[in-house]
Structure formats: C-alpha cells, structure tokens
Design an enzyme around this catalytic site. Sequence first.
Site, PDB file in Angstrom:
ATOM      1  N   SER A 137      -1.208   5.290  -3.254  1.00 36.58           N
ATOM      2  CA  SER A 137       0.065   5.015  -2.576  1.00 36.58           C
ATOM      3  C   SER A 137       0.240   5.910  -1.346  1.00 36.58           C
ATOM      4  CB  SER A 137       1.205   5.263  -3.569  1.00 36.58           C
ATOM      5  OG  SER A 137       2.426   4.957  -2.972  1.00 36.58           O
ATOM      6  N   GLY A 138       0.534   5.268  -0.203  1.00 35.41           N
ATOM      7  CA  GLY A 138       0.964   5.985   1.001  1.00 35.41           C
ATOM      8  C   GLY A 138       0.012   7.024   1.560  1.00 35.41           C
ATOM      9  N   SER A 142       2.148   1.321  -4.972  1.00 32.74           N
ATOM     10  CA  SER A 142       3.333   0.931  -5.755  1.00 32.74           C
ATOM     11  C   SER A 142       3.268  -0.545  -6.158  1.00 32.74           C
ATOM     12  CB  SER A 142       4.614   1.229  -4.971  1.00 32.74           C
ATOM     13  OG  SER A 142       4.509   0.702  -3.670  1.00 32.74           O
ATOM     14  N   ASP A 143       2.447  -1.338  -5.471  1.00 40.00           N
ATOM     15  CA  ASP A 143       2.288  -2.754  -5.830  1.00 40.00           C
ATOM     16  C   ASP A 143       1.281  -2.972  -6.957  1.00 40.00           C
ATOM     17  OD1 ASP A 143       4.093  -3.767  -3.902  1.00 40.00           O
ATOM     18  OD2 ASP A 143       2.588  -3.494  -2.344  1.00 40.00           O
ATOM     19  N   HIS A 180      -2.869  -7.439  -0.406  1.00 39.66           N
ATOM     20  CA  HIS A 180      -1.479  -7.619   0.011  1.00 39.66           C
ATOM     21  C   HIS A 180      -1.320  -7.006   1.393  1.00 39.66           C
ATOM     22  CE1 HIS A 180       2.795  -7.898   0.110  1.00 39.66           C
ATOM     23  NE2 HIS A 180       3.008  -6.612  -0.044  1.00 39.66           N
ATOM     24  N   HIS A 231       1.382  -7.128   5.190  1.00 40.79           N
ATOM     25  CA  HIS A 231       2.576  -7.647   5.856  1.00 40.79           C
ATOM     26  C   HIS A 231       2.153  -8.141   7.234  1.00 40.79           C
ATOM     27  CE1 HIS A 231       5.999  -5.775   3.288  1.00 40.79           C
ATOM     28  NE2 HIS A 231       4.944  -6.023   2.542  1.00 40.79           N
ATOM     29  N   ASP A 269     -10.894 -25.442   5.067  1.00 42.02           N
ATOM     30  CA  ASP A 269     -12.149 -24.747   4.747  1.00 42.02           C
ATOM     31  C   ASP A 269     -11.943 -23.657   3.690  1.00 42.02           C
ATOM     32  OD1 ASP A 269     -13.820 -26.172   6.420  1.00 42.02           O
ATOM     33  OD2 ASP A 269     -13.562 -24.808   8.124  1.00 42.02           O
ATOM     34  N   HIS A 287       9.398 -11.691   1.781  1.00 41.34           N
ATOM     35  CA  HIS A 287       8.516 -10.534   1.666  1.00 41.34           C
ATOM     36  C   HIS A 287       7.268 -10.752   2.534  1.00 41.34           C
ATOM     37  CE1 HIS A 287       6.516  -7.491  -1.363  1.00 41.34           C
ATOM     38  NE2 HIS A 287       6.235  -7.215  -0.107  1.00 41.34           N
ATOM     39  N   TYR A 342     -22.427 -25.870   3.201  1.00 37.37           N
ATOM     40  CA  TYR A 342     -22.197 -25.059   4.410  1.00 37.37           C
ATOM     41  C   TYR A 342     -22.971 -23.755   4.309  1.00 37.37           C
ATOM     42  CZ  TYR A 342     -19.629 -22.198   7.783  1.00 37.37           C
ATOM     43  OH  TYR A 342     -19.297 -21.370   8.818  1.00 37.37           O
TER      44      TYR A 342
END
Length: 233
Positions: free
Chosen positions: A44-45, A74-75, A94, A96, A119, A170, A228
């Site tokens: 975290s952080g 924290s996630d 995750h 943003h 795709d 979010h 592919y």
Amino acid sequence: MLESLKKEVFDANLELPKRGLIKYTWGNVSAFDEETGYFAIKPSGVDYESMTPDDIVICDLDGRVVEGDLNPSSDMPTHAVLYQSFKGLGSIVHTHSPWATIWAQAGKDVDALGTTHADTFYGTIPCARYLSEEEVNTEYEKETGNVIVETFHERGIDPVSVPGVLLHGHAPFTWGSDAKKAVMNAVVLEEVCKMNYYTQALNPNAHVLPDFILDKHFERKHGENAYYGQKNR
Ligand SMILES: [Zn+2]
C-alpha cells in the site's frame, strides 16, 4: 516464497505508469499462484521509485497476509474475492486510467463498437452498480469484489471472455491469465473507452458490432481455433 511471482507483480506495477495508465500510486497489480493458492500484490502507498520485488506482499484467498513486512494494497480484499469467485484468473489489475474512469463515472457499459474491442473483450464490458451505503460502511473492498461478481453472474457474462469491468463512480478492474496480459487488457480497455467516446460523438447512432464480426475477431485470438500470431512462440 514465490520469488518469481513477486518479480512478475513488481514489473507489472511499474508498467502501469509507463503505459500512461496511472499517476502516483493510483493502481495495483496482483498475480495468483495455483499451487499454493496464494497471491502476490503491491504494498500500500509505496512509491514506485523506491519499491523492490521484496516489498511485494503474499496473501491467501481469505485476505490474510502470509508473507511481507508491509501492508498490502488497500484493494487487496477485492482481488481475493475475484480470485475466489472467477476461476482461471492469473492476475488482476486496478487502475484509475482516465478514459475508463470517465466511463465508470458516467455509469455506462462499454459496447463493442469495433474490432479493437472484439480482439480482447467478447462483447459489452459491464459497468457494475454503486455499492450501497451499508456495503461501503462494512467491508468496502470485499463488497466491491462481491458487486463485480454479482454483475457477471446476473448478466450471464463469462469473466474469462470479458476480462474487465467498470465500477460506477470509481474506475476499472481488468484481469488475465498472467500479469502481462492483465496489464495489456487494462491498456486495451483504456483505448476502447477513448475510441467509443469519439465514435459516439461523431455518430450517436453508431452500431454495436454485428455478432459475426465480433465472433470472428474474438475467436481468431482466443480458444481452440485461434490462429492469430505465431505457433509455439
Ligand atoms: Zn480505485
């Protein structure tokens, strides 16, 4: 323990700012080890400049820290719920990232308007509902995972074929068979959100891709008849 998994997670986390997906530490990557049932996740952080592979934290699927001196992202409980509920995920990301977050804030699904989307994502990428006040005030991060799972179950979407979701108000989560693919899926989602925005500005009646084109593009890259790329490389 799980040194190569920690290195994979470390590298993938550094990839997020490099690909323009995040600012500061607004993101996290984890990767799952089938054999032990543990996953590795960013602490975290911690600044990316000072982070080392040894800082990566190992957790179990109940969200307990198994190894590591630092607190996990924290996630982390969201990641644990997704590994538990969606079989076959090797990694979760995750971010943003701005375009995907714009769509999440608008509360809109991302429709498959073109083959860039098809795709990687086999159909609409869903936007999950807001969490309720009770969900937010109890186990927020765990409930975030539960809301994602609920969305895929209720809408009958296969998480392996549609490896991503938006959370209303979010931001996005994506996943994949390994950390590289999960990050790549985050990049594709970001691009597709940007493309859809302009496509629909140019033509508000832009059509969802016909099924036969969606099928063709997804199936030539995924599944048993994929052709592919190069074989055995
Ligand atoms: Zn977030």
